[in-house]
Every structure is written in C-alpha cells, then in structure tokens.
Design a protein around this motif. Structure first.
Motif, PDB file in Angstrom:
ATOM      1  N   THR A   1      51.743  61.292  26.498  1.00 36.53           N
ATOM      2  CA  THR A   1      52.361  60.940  26.005  1.00 36.53           C
ATOM      3  C   THR A   1      53.306  60.577  27.484  1.00 36.53           C
ATOM      4  O   THR A   1      53.123  60.781  27.978  1.00 36.53           O
ATOM      5  CB  THR A   1      53.300  62.556  25.869  1.00 36.53           C
ATOM      6  OG1 THR A   1      51.960  63.261  24.286  1.00 36.53           O
ATOM      7  CG2 THR A   1      54.546  62.122  25.055  1.00 36.53           C
TER       8      THR A   1
ATOM      9  N   GLU B   1      59.399  60.224  23.111  1.00 32.78           N
ATOM     10  CA  GLU B   1      58.315  61.285  23.787  1.00 32.78           C
ATOM     11  C   GLU B   1      57.582  59.936  22.340  1.00 32.78           C
ATOM     12  O   GLU B   1      56.990  59.506  21.473  1.00 32.78           O
ATOM     13  CB  GLU B   1      57.894  62.397  23.081  1.00 32.78           C
ATOM     14  CG  GLU B   1      59.150  62.788  24.226  1.00 32.78           C
ATOM     15  CD  GLU B   1      58.211  64.638  23.648  1.00 32.78           C
ATOM     16  OE1 GLU B   1      57.091  64.984  22.846  1.00 32.78           O
ATOM     17  OE2 GLU B   1      58.610  65.769  24.728  1.00 32.78           O
TER      18      GLU B   1
ATOM     19  N   ARG C   1      53.133  58.857  21.620  1.00 37.07           N
ATOM     20  CA  ARG C   1      51.916  59.928  21.950  1.00 37.07           C
ATOM     21  C   ARG C   1      50.864  58.828  21.473  1.00 37.07           C
ATOM     22  O   ARG C   1      51.007  58.720  20.284  1.00 37.07           O
ATOM     23  CB  ARG C   1      52.605  61.101  21.251  1.00 37.07           C
ATOM     24  CG  ARG C   1      50.730  61.917  21.027  1.00 37.07           C
ATOM     25  CD  ARG C   1      51.197  62.631  21.967  1.00 37.07           C
ATOM     26  NE  ARG C   1      49.319  64.076  22.113  1.00 37.07           N
ATOM     27  CZ  ARG C   1      48.847  63.899  23.199  1.00 37.07           C
ATOM     28  NH1 ARG C   1      49.181  63.767  24.209  1.00 37.07           N
ATOM     29  NH2 ARG C   1      47.176  64.665  23.209  1.00 37.07           N
TER      30      ARG C   1
END
Length: 146
Positions: free
Chosen positions: A139, A128, A130
């Motif tokens: 994200t 992930e 972000r």
C-alpha cells in the motif's frame, strides 16, 4: 450579533462542502517513494462513466527524464512515454463504501499489473493505493495536489 453568527455559520458550511466533495480518488495526486519519502510522480485520476482511469501527468523525481519510456512494460505499453502512461484502469466504487476496487494498477518500474484498491483517507486529502497479487501486496499513500 445574530446576523454575524448566521454569516459565520454559512461561511463555515461553505468551506466544509468542498472537503466532503473530495472523498473520491478523482483528482490529481502526488505519489511518494516509500524508501526516500520523495515525490515520484503526479497522477491524474478521472471518472469515465463510473469507471476510474489514471495516468502519469508528470515525473517529479530530481533528474527524471521527462521523455523516459516504460521499458519494463509489455505489449501495447512497451516503450511508451512515462508521461501520459495509463497506470490505473477499471476501478469502480464498492457498494456502500468509500472504496474503489476491481481495477488494475501498473507498476512502471517492473511492468506488472496488480489488483487495485483505492481508499480516500484524511477527508480525501490522501489516497491509500493498494496493489496486490493474491494475498501479497503493498500500500502506498498518495497526497492530493491542490
């Protein structure tokens, strides 16, 4: 029979160790376009003394020009080749968490830097990513290249 079970247990343990070792952003990743679901680029993230740095290794979009330049970038990155472009800088592992933060990520499509947080998920097979400015951000989920 016990020897077979012991060998099976050892083999399964050996297979599990690489998966545990992958719970890090270090490695090669495929970024994916959120709108189309198609691969955009391949990014390599390296650990340089506890600080993560990442660069574009390859452009994956169909028809992408491998000699494309970052025309939206500013300052020293202006008109630099997209392949090799440093897009992640300065992220460090957070204490007691499998999260890397404190760095910046560049969006080459608009030339802007965003505050960065990297979180390995799915046993380290996905990441992930972000990017944010204050409370606003987005994200992306990148996929590890084996």
């Amino acid at each position: 029979m016990k020897t077979y079970q012991a060998l099976t247990a050892i083999a399964l343990s050996a297979l599990a160790l690489p998966a545990l070792a992958q719970l890090t952003p270090v490695g090669t990743w495929k970024s994916v376009d959120e709108k189309t679901g198609q691969p955009k680029s391949q990014i390599v993230i390296e650990d340089q003394g506890g600080v993560l740095q990442g660069r574009v290794q390859q452009l994956l979009r169909p028809g992408a020009d491998p000699k494309a330049l970052c025309v939206e970038c500013k300052d020293a990155l202006k008109d630099q080749p997209m392949v090799g472009l440093p897009i992640i800088q300065g992220a460090k592992k957070a204490a007691d968490k499998d999260v890397w933060e404190g760095g910046k990520i560049l969006d080459p499509e608009n030339g802007k830097f965003y505050t960065l947080r990297l979180t390995p998920i799915d046993g380290g097979q996905k990441l992930e990513v972000r990017g944010s400015i204050g409370p606003f951000g987005r994200t992306q989920t990148w996929v590890r290249v084996q």
